[in-house]
Design a protein around this motif. Structure first.
Motif, PDB file in Angstrom:
ATOM      1  N   LYS A   1       8.793  92.393  61.531  1.00 32.83           N
ATOM      2  CA  LYS A   1       7.583  92.945  59.692  1.00 32.83           C
ATOM      3  C   LYS A   1       7.138  91.816  59.288  1.00 32.83           C
ATOM      4  O   LYS A   1       6.131  91.569  58.728  1.00 32.83           O
ATOM      5  N   VAL A   2       8.885  90.844  59.407  1.00 33.51           N
ATOM      6  CA  VAL A   2       8.503  89.988  58.293  1.00 33.51           C
ATOM      7  C   VAL A   2       7.622  88.709  58.735  1.00 33.51           C
ATOM      8  O   VAL A   2       6.493  88.126  58.142  1.00 33.51           O
ATOM      9  N   ARG A   3       7.560  88.347  60.107  1.00 33.64           N
ATOM     10  CA  ARG A   3       6.779  87.606  61.021  1.00 33.64           C
ATOM     11  C   ARG A   3       5.198  88.290  61.105  1.00 33.64           C
ATOM     12  O   ARG A   3       4.210  87.691  60.308  1.00 33.64           O
ATOM     13  N   GLU A   4       4.886  89.575  60.450  1.00 30.99           N
ATOM     14  CA  GLU A   4       3.736  89.872  60.256  1.00 30.99           C
ATOM     15  C   GLU A   4       2.948  89.701  59.011  1.00 30.99           C
ATOM     16  O   GLU A   4       1.654  90.077  59.055  1.00 30.99           O
ATOM     17  N   GLN A   5       3.727  90.611  57.942  1.00 37.33           N
ATOM     18  CA  GLN A   5       3.250  90.813  56.883  1.00 37.33           C
ATOM     19  C   GLN A   5       3.808  89.975  55.843  1.00 37.33           C
ATOM     20  O   GLN A   5       3.430  90.404  54.504  1.00 37.33           O
ATOM     21  N   GLY A   6       4.867  89.084  55.974  1.00 39.80           N
ATOM     22  CA  GLY A   6       5.828  88.416  54.946  1.00 39.80           C
ATOM     23  C   GLY A   6       5.391  87.319  54.505  1.00 39.80           C
ATOM     24  O   GLY A   6       6.132  86.694  53.451  1.00 39.80           O
ATOM     25  N   TRP A   7       4.320  87.012  55.041  1.00 39.93           N
ATOM     26  CA  TRP A   7       3.952  85.388  54.437  1.00 39.93           C
ATOM     27  C   TRP A   7       3.568  85.292  52.966  1.00 39.93           C
ATOM     28  O   TRP A   7       4.136  84.360  52.574  1.00 39.93           O
TER      29      TRP A   7
ATOM     30  N   ILE B   1       7.727  76.706  60.629  1.00 37.18           N
ATOM     31  CA  ILE B   1       8.576  77.004  60.195  1.00 37.18           C
ATOM     32  C   ILE B   1       8.685  78.302  59.920  1.00 37.18           C
ATOM     33  O   ILE B   1       9.852  78.997  60.668  1.00 37.18           O
ATOM     34  N   PHE B   2       8.652  78.882  58.602  1.00 38.65           N
ATOM     35  CA  PHE B   2       7.725  80.072  59.130  1.00 38.65           C
ATOM     36  C   PHE B   2       8.281  81.570  60.344  1.00 38.65           C
ATOM     37  O   PHE B   2       8.989  81.954  60.521  1.00 38.65           O
ATOM     38  N   LEU B   3       7.129  80.605  60.917  1.00 38.36           N
ATOM     39  CA  LEU B   3       7.049  81.670  62.447  1.00 38.36           C
ATOM     40  C   LEU B   3       7.992  80.892  63.447  1.00 38.36           C
ATOM     41  O   LEU B   3       8.131  81.994  64.427  1.00 38.36           O
ATOM     42  N   GLY B   4       7.986  79.870  63.243  1.00 37.82           N
ATOM     43  CA  GLY B   4       8.673  79.405  64.663  1.00 37.82           C
ATOM     44  C   GLY B   4      10.041  79.957  64.190  1.00 37.82           C
ATOM     45  O   GLY B   4      11.114  80.051  65.296  1.00 37.82           O
TER      46      GLY B   4
END
Length: 447
Positions: free
Chosen positions: A303-309, A357-360
């Protein structure tokens, strides 16, 4: 009684009597073996062995320490020989082993020549289950080692601790400075007073096998950021020449967008896995609950990956503005902090922080969780969880219980499995319709 020789004799007698009681309690029943290896203060490699079994009253699973073995080398074959010798000394039959639990080192869990494989070759029903807590630890270790930015963050944290935690005087400086800031915030009405509020915080020493310490340290560093900066400035001005240099380097790294971004990102990741980490440390942990917590951790990270940026970037930006740290423009070219540009591709800040960084980091974390919590032992435990009496046997799945029986072909022949299929239908109907079994939560309530 003051003679070292006599004291050792008394200790050895106590050890023998204690071991005798343990073996008598176990009797000739099935048991599991747990082991861990480490070196003592003289750098001799030691192997600690524990026995795990159900007590005579069938009330709980107990773990009993049975001995320490000095091993000349830690190859799987040598460890197995020492294992078997210790079991034979206690008149325990290896054929009665029904479970193994070790750490994740290759000599322990190797599929070809690991200790668990060698033991299963002799005792096929001695299924191996890696320590769940250790699996989670290894997941986080891999993430830190396989991502340069994560490795850089933890290197900065280690350097920070080496500077500010090296003496009692500096720890006192942090306490005093933080106490003054809390008092000022209370006077301004920015904080509320009360029981268990505004407790004294500190920095935890980091360790690869205690990743809960990383989570607590990051929490405290972000919370006490102005205090830490103030102490580093003081050391950078008034410390010894060597300490001045170290403090200035650490402070230069802390007051960068890179550090703030990585600290908040790892804090978010640890936040979703910390409950799982804490739960896995409990002695009396329910298998069903563990499975659910693992799923919740994966779902939370996804959920963080898809909506948390956007939410994460806004939080980081606010933190930087509050503490006077330069906020990078996402469309500008990325310039690494504390590292040569030769090791970084020519990309924008958005590409670096969001994609690399974030997605990786999140993808690497999810991949490791899937790899480490998706083995055959997970299937074994999932099948066992179907026998849980919690919530009126709501977890019962007949096909999985039948699958569990196939793991033990010497106990359940093909004819036994056919009979079991019919018996399970009768069993679950009786359990769910009988009011005596409606409020059962564990095996203890059967008694």
């Amino acid at each position: 009684m003051t003679s070292p020789k006599i004291q050792k004799d008394i200790i050895n007698c106590c050890a023998k009597e204690t071991t005798k009681c343990i073996i008598e309690e176990l009797g000739h029943d099935y048991f599991g073996i747990l082991a861990n290896e480490s070196s003592d203060v003289s750098q001799k490699e030691q192997l600690a062995l524990l026995l795990q079994y159900v007590d005579r009253k069938f009330e709980k699973v107990v773990e009993r320490f049975s001995g320490i073995i000095h091993v000349g080398d830690t190859t799987a074959l040598s460890l197995k020989e020492e294992f078997m010798t210790l079991l034979m000394d206690h008149s325990l039959r290896p054929s009665m082993i029904r479970g193994q639990g070790y750490d994740g080192d290759s000599n322990m869990k190797g599929e070809i020549n690991g200790l668990k494989t060698l033991i299963m070759n002799d005792t096929p029903r001695a299924y191996y289950v890696l320590y769940f807590a250790h699996q989670l630890q290894l997941t986080l270790v891999v993430v830190a080692k396989n991502n340069d930015s994560c490795g850089w963050l933890f290197e900065i944290l280690a350097n920070l601790l080496n500077v500010v935690e090296v003496s009692c005087k500096r720890r006192d400086m942090i306490r005093e400075s933080q106490a003054q800031k809390v008092a000022q915030a209370l006077d301004l009405g920015e904080l509320k007073s009360g029981s268990r509020l505004n407790q004294e915080l500190g920095l935890k020493r980091l360790g690869d096998t205690r990743w809960g310490s990383h989570y607590k340290s990051l929490l405290n560093i972000i919370h006490m950021f102005p205090t830490i900066v103030e102490v580093l400035v003081h050391i950078g001005k008034h410390g010894s020449s060597e300490d001045k240099f170290k403090a200035q380097i650490v402070l230069g790294s802390l007051e960068t967008f890179d550090f703030v971004f990585m600290a908040h990102l790892m804090l978010a990741i640890f936040g979703y896995t910390n409950d799982l980490y804490v739960a896995l440390q409990r002695k009396e942990q329910d298998i069903v609950n563990v499975m659910e917590l693992i799923s919740y951790a994966k779902i939370g990270l996804q959920k963080v990956r898809e909506q948390g940026w956007e939410a994460l970037l806004n939080k980081i930006t606010s933190f930087c503005v509050k503490h006077g740290i330069v906020v990078l423009t996402m469309g500008a070219s990325y310039v690494p902090q504390g590292r040569s540009i030769r090791f970084v591709e020519q990309i924008t800040n958005l590409q670096h922080f969001r994609l690399d960084i974030f997605l990786g980091v999140i993808d690497l974390h999810l991949q490791e969780l899937d790899n480490r919590f998706n083995e055959r032992n997970m299937e074994l435990l999932t099948c066992m969880a179907c026998l849980s009496s919690k919530d009126n046997f709501s977890s019962f799945v007949k096909d999985k219980v039948l699958k569990l029986a196939t793991f033990y072909p010497k106990e359940f022949s093909s004819l036994d499995v056919m009979s079991l299929e019919l018996q399970l239908d009768i069993f679950i109907d009786n359990m769910q319709s009988d009011n005596q079994f409606r409020d059962l939560n564990d095996l203890l309530n059967f008694l």
